[in-house]
Design an enzyme around this catalytic site. Sequence first.
Site, PDB file in Angstrom:
ATOM      1  N   SER A 180       1.149  -0.829   0.158  1.00  9.65           N
ATOM      2  CA  SER A 180      -0.465   0.045  -0.328  1.00  9.65           C
ATOM      3  C   SER A 180       1.087   1.260   0.044  1.00  9.65           C
ATOM      4  O   SER A 180       2.138   0.804   0.401  1.00  9.65           O
ATOM      5  CB  SER A 180      -1.052  -0.346   1.125  1.00  9.65           C
ATOM      6  OG  SER A 180       0.237  -0.031   2.430  1.00  9.65           O
ATOM      7  N   ASP A 181       0.836   2.073  -0.733  1.00  5.88           N
ATOM      8  CA  ASP A 181       0.742   3.832  -0.148  1.00  5.88           C
ATOM      9  C   ASP A 181       0.514   3.907   1.180  1.00  5.88           C
ATOM     10  O   ASP A 181       0.158   3.306   1.875  1.00  5.88           O
ATOM     11  CB  ASP A 181       0.157   4.656  -1.139  1.00  5.88           C
ATOM     12  CG  ASP A 181       1.067   5.941  -1.288  1.00  5.88           C
ATOM     13  OD1 ASP A 181       1.772   6.090  -0.400  1.00  5.88           O
ATOM     14  OD2 ASP A 181       0.632   6.675  -2.080  1.00  5.88           O
ATOM     15  N   TRP A 182       1.235   4.571   2.065  1.00  3.87           N
ATOM     16  CA  TRP A 182       1.745   4.768   3.043  1.00  3.87           C
ATOM     17  C   TRP A 182      -0.150   5.266   3.668  1.00  3.87           C
ATOM     18  O   TRP A 182      -0.681   6.794   3.173  1.00  3.87           O
ATOM     19  CB  TRP A 182       2.098   5.570   3.716  1.00  3.87           C
ATOM     20  CG  TRP A 182       3.823   5.179   3.904  1.00  3.87           C
ATOM     21  CD1 TRP A 182       4.825   5.911   5.004  1.00  3.87           C
ATOM     22  CD2 TRP A 182       4.677   4.098   2.803  1.00  3.87           C
ATOM     23  NE1 TRP A 182       5.592   4.998   4.675  1.00  3.87           N
ATOM     24  CE2 TRP A 182       5.779   4.300   4.135  1.00  3.87           C
ATOM     25  CE3 TRP A 182       4.377   4.115   2.012  1.00  3.87           C
ATOM     26  CZ2 TRP A 182       6.980   3.026   3.533  1.00  3.87           C
ATOM     27  CZ3 TRP A 182       5.301   2.972   1.389  1.00  3.87           C
ATOM     28  CH2 TRP A 182       6.433   2.340   2.250  1.00  3.87           C
TER      29      TRP A 182
END
Length: 819
Positions: free
Chosen positions: A225-227
């Site tokens: 995932s992106d952060w």
Amino acid sequence: MTATRIRQLLEQMTLEEKVAILSGEDFWSVPSIERLGIGKLRVSDGPNGARGGGSLVGGVKSASFPVGIAIGSTWNVELAREIGTALADEVKSKGAHMLLAPTVNIHRSVTNGRNFECYSEDPLLSAELAVAYIGGLQDQGIGATIKHFVGNESEIERTTISSEIDERSLREIYLIPFEWAVKKAGTWGIMSSYNRLNGTFTSEHNWLLGTVLRDEWGYDGIVMSDWFGSHSTSETVNAGLDLEMPGPPRDRGQKLVDAVNAGSVTVETLDDRVLAMMRLMERVGSLDDHRPHQERADDRPEHRALIRRAGAEAAVLLKNDGVLPLAGEGKIAVIGPNAKTAQIMGGGSAQLNAHYRVSPWQGLVSALGEGRLNYAKGCTNDRFQPVLRGEFAVDYFDNLTLSGEPVYRGSIEDAQTFWIGQVAEGKVDALNFSARVRGTFTPEASGVHKVGIYSAGFAKVFVDGKLIADAWSNWTKGRTFFEEGCDEVVGEIMLEAGRAHEVMIEFCTKDFSTLGLAAFACGIGLPLGDEAIADAVAAARGAETALVFIGRNGEWDTEGSDLPGIVLPGRQNELVEAIAAVNPCTVVVLQSGGPVEMPWAGKVAAVVSAWYPGQEAGNAIADVLTGAAEPGGRLPQTFPVRWADNPAHSQDREVYPGLEGKVRYEEGIFVGYRHYDKVGMAPLYPFGFGLGYTSFTLSDLKADDSRFEADGTVTVTLTVANTGKRAGSTVVQLYVSDTEASAQRPEKELKAFSKLKLDAGESRSVELSLDARSFAFFDSEKKCWVVEAGDFVLHAGQSSADLPLSATVRRESSMTLPV
């Protein structure tokens, strides 16, 4: 043997241990499993360097490479590979195993704040460069994490908005760089985007992560995932999101243990995710990496040289009436807000603490000597007030009211900070604390100064005990700190030159929307007036040549905020007009993350677009201006005459910037030059355009279509000759037109290119290969690629608007290609 070992480790893991490696331990790492000897996996932000762990501000110094659009501008696949190889060394110096790069989202609009980080408006150019960059990294054992998958072409409401994109546009434009990264580069990592795709978050999108990525493309790496870009537990795991970042987990951990025990995630699915993670760990060496974590600031001479060479090769000469390269011994006026400031990178997660920054002024002094140069700033181009520099003392409180005794005392370098992960050595909760920051500011001149503050959290600024800027009492969400911060609040105060004025900033955290962070930036500036432009005009009038350094900076070109338009900020257009009026040899050097409007283009002698070329910026720019290096760049993005000409510009807000949670890609496949061709509109500077210090001719185009009917392949050859008086480079560009398509297709599409360097008078034969996909379009009903019967015209030249050579090939039958 490796697969067997990984399977054996899997069989020994408890449910809790399996779950543990499917989410981050902290901001930059995945936990080790000491019982089984599984080491810790560490990642580092990129893509124009390896920042290492810690905050986005400060930290261990790193090499700053040219940004993505600059690499795109080189059109040099081998150079992209060189940069990837060098970045592998940088990642290793930070004790990490993966780089969160490259960024390959498409330049759909000219106002995306993150365009600087991406390569191009064209999917093929983006894909070719990404494959090379990934190869450079992974050949050295460092994992690539191509991002952001998919449809993240703007920064407005990016963590929640749904990108509404039809399947044909996805397949032909937005997915191509990712498809090539999987099929041709074998990327080990992919990062999902924040946004929804047609209503569903990409991090839990079954069709995207399952059907397309794994079933059709055969991907065997991980999806992270992106952060803070995971939004569920069972849904993400079942869809194919292997890793939730950062840690500690919000959606996994005990929640995932419970989901497995409840049967909403099967053990088989969980094991698939774990096997992908351990396969990655084996590839990058973290599986058996038990060394103490150490980050080093390796300032390598060979990386300095590479960055300087790449910066020059990225520079695009857009206009030249014979004034460049600089000649003679006359006086040179060096003017503009970017002349003595090194604009080396954009803002957001790509920023880092560079080893050094060379400004254009410094580069010119080194090349020409200070005696020939005369400086005048002329105007400013800041989005915010200039950050206060120097050391500031910080008192931390384990409450939100700045009450009681501080639990920790520390300091920060400059009046800006980005608190993530551990704060105050763990003495406070990173999302529930307050802080008091103290320092001084000594003005260079007396006058009414502007004091600004913006913050992800509540903040106030006091000067000499007086409240000047209040971003606490009426805090309103704005476009800073990844849309977690407010817009800048500005107050005014009279300050005295030479006096150390006391500055105090009070801060406390607040509830966040999506990204758990705390941050602020405080600046003080003295506005420039008419006299600054008058001084610049006087300098230009007394010089043989006027070099005007204008553009934007990382405050404007940044993650988390789109641009309000492409008019140059502040009074820069006025400055250029005034300089050009008194000096016919005016050279504009533009630094930005994308196109700008140039109402003065016809009034100046030369224009160079230098982008953000990394820590060697000033040296690379000076090399180009003096002729020590060729301006090797060609535009990777069309420069329109005005923002309204761009395909994403619309009166319908759902098309851009988005409305009620949706942004509709109404233009479909007609992005960039495809749009300008469709509507018959001439841009300011076309895609693929760029001048040099020599000249080239193309001739003898031949198309070998002997295999075209059988397998859809065509081989094109042509001759390139350097007809000028010095060595130089050009990019041969090959476009394909389908003249008899049953579906609406672009007038032409880039399908192959080759960059080559030739000595004066040298000629060389160039061969370009086209596969069947080069002639195909995606049929959304048949769910496959189709090459139809009929004529196809091949156009060759040196830009999308300069294609003097052509040949026609013909198929008598149609063929379909799998996805």
